[in-house]
Write a protein that holds these residues in place. Structure first.
Motif, PDB file in Angstrom:
ATOM      1  N   ILE A 171       0.833  -1.205   0.000  1.00  0.00           N
ATOM      2  CA  ILE A 171       0.000   0.000   0.000  1.00  0.00           C
ATOM      3  C   ILE A 171       0.863   1.249   0.000  1.00  0.00           C
ATOM      4  N   VAL A 172       1.867   1.282   0.876  1.00  0.00           N
ATOM      5  CA  VAL A 172       2.739   2.454   0.993  1.00  0.00           C
ATOM      6  C   VAL A 172       3.498   2.701  -0.315  1.00  0.00           C
ATOM      7  N   ALA A 173       3.998   1.636  -0.924  1.00  0.00           N
ATOM      8  CA  ALA A 173       4.827   1.779  -2.122  1.00  0.00           C
ATOM      9  C   ALA A 173       4.025   2.152  -3.360  1.00  0.00           C
ATOM     10  N   THR A 174       2.801   1.639  -3.460  1.00  0.00           N
ATOM     11  CA  THR A 174       2.030   1.839  -4.697  1.00  0.00           C
ATOM     12  C   THR A 174       0.977   2.941  -4.604  1.00  0.00           C
ATOM     13  N   GLN A 175       0.711   3.456  -3.381  1.00  0.00           N
ATOM     14  CA  GLN A 175      -0.325   4.472  -3.255  1.00  0.00           C
ATOM     15  C   GLN A 175       0.112   5.734  -2.512  1.00  0.00           C
ATOM     16  N   ILE A 176       1.228   5.676  -1.795  1.00  0.00           N
ATOM     17  CA  ILE A 176       1.665   6.861  -1.044  1.00  0.00           C
ATOM     18  C   ILE A 176       3.007   7.378  -1.570  1.00  0.00           C
ATOM     19  N   PHE A 177       4.049   6.563  -1.488  1.00  0.00           N
ATOM     20  CA  PHE A 177       5.370   6.958  -1.982  1.00  0.00           C
ATOM     21  C   PHE A 177       5.630   6.222  -3.294  1.00  0.00           C
ATOM     22  N   ILE A 178       5.061   6.729  -4.366  1.00  0.00           N
ATOM     23  CA  ILE A 178       5.096   6.033  -5.655  1.00  0.00           C
ATOM     24  C   ILE A 178       6.357   6.409  -6.426  1.00  0.00           C
ATOM     25  N   MET A 179       7.174   5.409  -6.715  1.00  0.00           N
ATOM     26  CA  MET A 179       8.374   5.604  -7.531  1.00  0.00           C
ATOM     27  C   MET A 179       8.350   4.540  -8.626  1.00  0.00           C
ATOM     28  N   GLY A 180       8.512   4.959  -9.875  1.00  0.00           N
ATOM     29  CA  GLY A 180       8.356   4.035 -10.991  1.00  0.00           C
ATOM     30  C   GLY A 180       6.953   4.175 -11.569  1.00  0.00           C
ATOM     31  N   ASN A 181       6.640   3.377 -12.569  1.00  0.00           N
ATOM     32  CA  ASN A 181       5.334   3.477 -13.218  1.00  0.00           C
ATOM     33  C   ASN A 181       4.186   3.211 -12.251  1.00  0.00           C
ATOM     34  N   ASP A 182       4.258   2.109 -11.543  1.00  0.00           N
ATOM     35  CA  ASP A 182       3.202   1.730 -10.609  1.00  0.00           C
ATOM     36  C   ASP A 182       3.743   1.458  -9.207  1.00  0.00           C
ATOM     37  N   GLY A 183       4.863   2.098  -8.884  1.00  0.00           N
ATOM     38  CA  GLY A 183       5.454   1.896  -7.571  1.00  0.00           C
ATOM     39  C   GLY A 183       6.454   0.752  -7.513  1.00  0.00           C
ATOM     40  N   GLU A 184       6.898   0.244  -8.688  1.00  0.00           N
ATOM     41  CA  GLU A 184       7.832  -0.880  -8.671  1.00  0.00           C
ATOM     42  C   GLU A 184       9.127  -0.534  -7.951  1.00  0.00           C
ATOM     43  N   VAL A 185       9.615   0.684  -8.183  1.00  0.00           N
ATOM     44  CA  VAL A 185      10.901   1.083  -7.604  1.00  0.00           C
ATOM     45  C   VAL A 185      10.777   1.248  -6.089  1.00  0.00           C
ATOM     46  N   SER A 186       9.733   1.949  -5.646  1.00  0.00           N
ATOM     47  CA  SER A 186       9.551   2.142  -4.205  1.00  0.00           C
ATOM     48  C   SER A 186       9.302   0.815  -3.508  1.00  0.00           C
ATOM     49  N   LEU A 187       8.568  -0.091  -4.163  1.00  0.00           N
ATOM     50  CA  LEU A 187       8.318  -1.409  -3.582  1.00  0.00           C
ATOM     51  C   LEU A 187       9.622  -2.197  -3.458  1.00  0.00           C
ATOM     52  N   SER A 188      10.461  -2.134  -4.483  1.00  0.00           N
ATOM     53  CA  SER A 188      11.731  -2.862  -4.438  1.00  0.00           C
ATOM     54  C   SER A 188      12.655  -2.288  -3.370  1.00  0.00           C
TER      55      SER A 188
END
Length: 350
Positions: free
Chosen positions: A173-190
């Motif tokens: 949730i944090v990576a894909t909806q709050i701190f979004i990096m990359g197209n769909d949050g792939e970078v922040s999630l990684s």
């Protein structure tokens, strides 16, 4: 060994089934494949832990399990970054195919393992926990053994208690909806998963400096693991910048790795060889039950609470995580008191 090989080969065949999902109408495929994946993990993970005493000398159990934990952690940290970049460049379909190939490679590596069950028997002999009569190999006997052995019941609590609060749900949730990096949050999630993996890598390596290899000392070090997880949730809940969230997830991985590594070693050192598989099966089941409950609760709460109030869910998780910490401190004190009278902890009929 054969179960480990086949579970990985089957996972290599199952993962590509995600490619069949092309729209919302195929959601059932995601659920079915995920269930199959977890089912095979429930075979692989206990088997991996149970086989370690047959692969290493008894004096090297701490180092061997730390190596397993460190390897997993490095692969999580490195794999999260590489996976995110790979998916960003080549797409999710290519990433799924690559994931399937890693399971096949793992099966090949396991095939070459030199399995030496006499090492496990040596450990049982040194610890004087060899069965004195013909072993009952039924699953119910495994449960009965746990219920009549306080040390084992305590060890099985560690992963269950440490799974209060699901990291995966909130990280996503944090990576894909709050701190979004990359197209769909792939970078922040990684980045978040890499932080978790790095913490898991460092955790047991730090505490091993104070680990004399005794079950009693590892129980005490697990207190540090539980306390780290509580602190991580609370820090995460008050963090408003991405760097602090990364650090909180790092601490959460550190505490979880300490508990996972030492609970595995405690089971290996206290369970009879013939019961190791059943003990780790029950251990993993407890972990999965707590994880499923936490995922459902977190998912429901996320649906009920506005996104800007997500920090209250995280803080609440930290408060709830205090309960396993307090329970474990009580367990450690009680076991240490009882162990001053060995007869009090002797499993009847073992």
């Amino acid at each position: 060994k054969q179960l480990l090989i086949w579970s990985n080969l089957l996972r290599a065949l199952i993962v590509p089934l995600f490619l069949l999902v092309t729209g919302p109408e195929h959601l059932w495929i995601i659920y079915a494949v995920t269930i199959a994946q977890f089912t095979l993990s429930a075979i692989f993970e206990p088997g991996q832990s149970a086989i370690i005493p047959a692969l290493t000398d008894p004096d090297d159990l701490v180092e061997a399990n730390t190596l397993v934990s460190v390897t997993w952690s490095v692969m999580l940290a490195l794999g999260a970054v590489l996976g995110g970049v790979f998916a960003y460049i080549f797409g999710t379909q290519a990433a799924l195919i690559a994931d399937a190939l890693t399971f096949a490679i793992a099966a090949g590596l396991i095939f070459w393992i030199d399995y030496q069950p006499e090492l496990a028997r040596k450990l049982r002999k040194e610890l004087e926990i060899e069965p004195k009569e013909e072993e009952d190999t039924s699953f119910m006997e495994g449960i009965r053994y746990v219920l009549r052995t306080p040390q084992m019941l305590a060890a099985l609590f560690v992963k269950f208690g440490g799974s209060v609060g699901n990291v995966d749900t909130l990280v996503t949730i944090v990576a894909t909806q709050i701190f979004i990096m990359g197209n769909d949050g792939e970078v922040s999630l990684s980045l978040l998963y890499s932080a978790f993996g790095l913490g898991a890598f460092i955790g047991p390596m730090l505490t091993n400096r104070f680990n004399d290899g005794s079950v009693q000392q590892m129980r005490r070090l697990i207190i540090i693991g539980f306390a780290s997880m509580v602190g991580a949730w609370l820090l995460w809940g008050v963090s408003s910048v991405f760097f602090m969230v990364i650090f909180a997830v790092f601490i959460r991985g550190l505490g979880g790795s300490i508990n996972w590594t030492y609970s595995v070693i405690i089971i290996q050192k206290t369970a009879p060889d013939a019961k190791l598989g059943r003990m780790f099966a029950l251990d993993f089941a407890g972990f999965q039950i707590a994880t499923v409950i936490s995922t459902l609760v977190h998912g429901w709460l996320v649906d009920q609470v506005p996104l800007e109030q997500l920090h209250w869910i995280i803080l609440g998780t930290g408060v709830v995580a205090i309960v396993p910490l307090v329970v474990w401190i009580w367990i450690v004190k009680r076991l240490e008191t009882q162990e001053s009278s060995p007869a009090a902890l002797e499993p009847s009929g073992a």
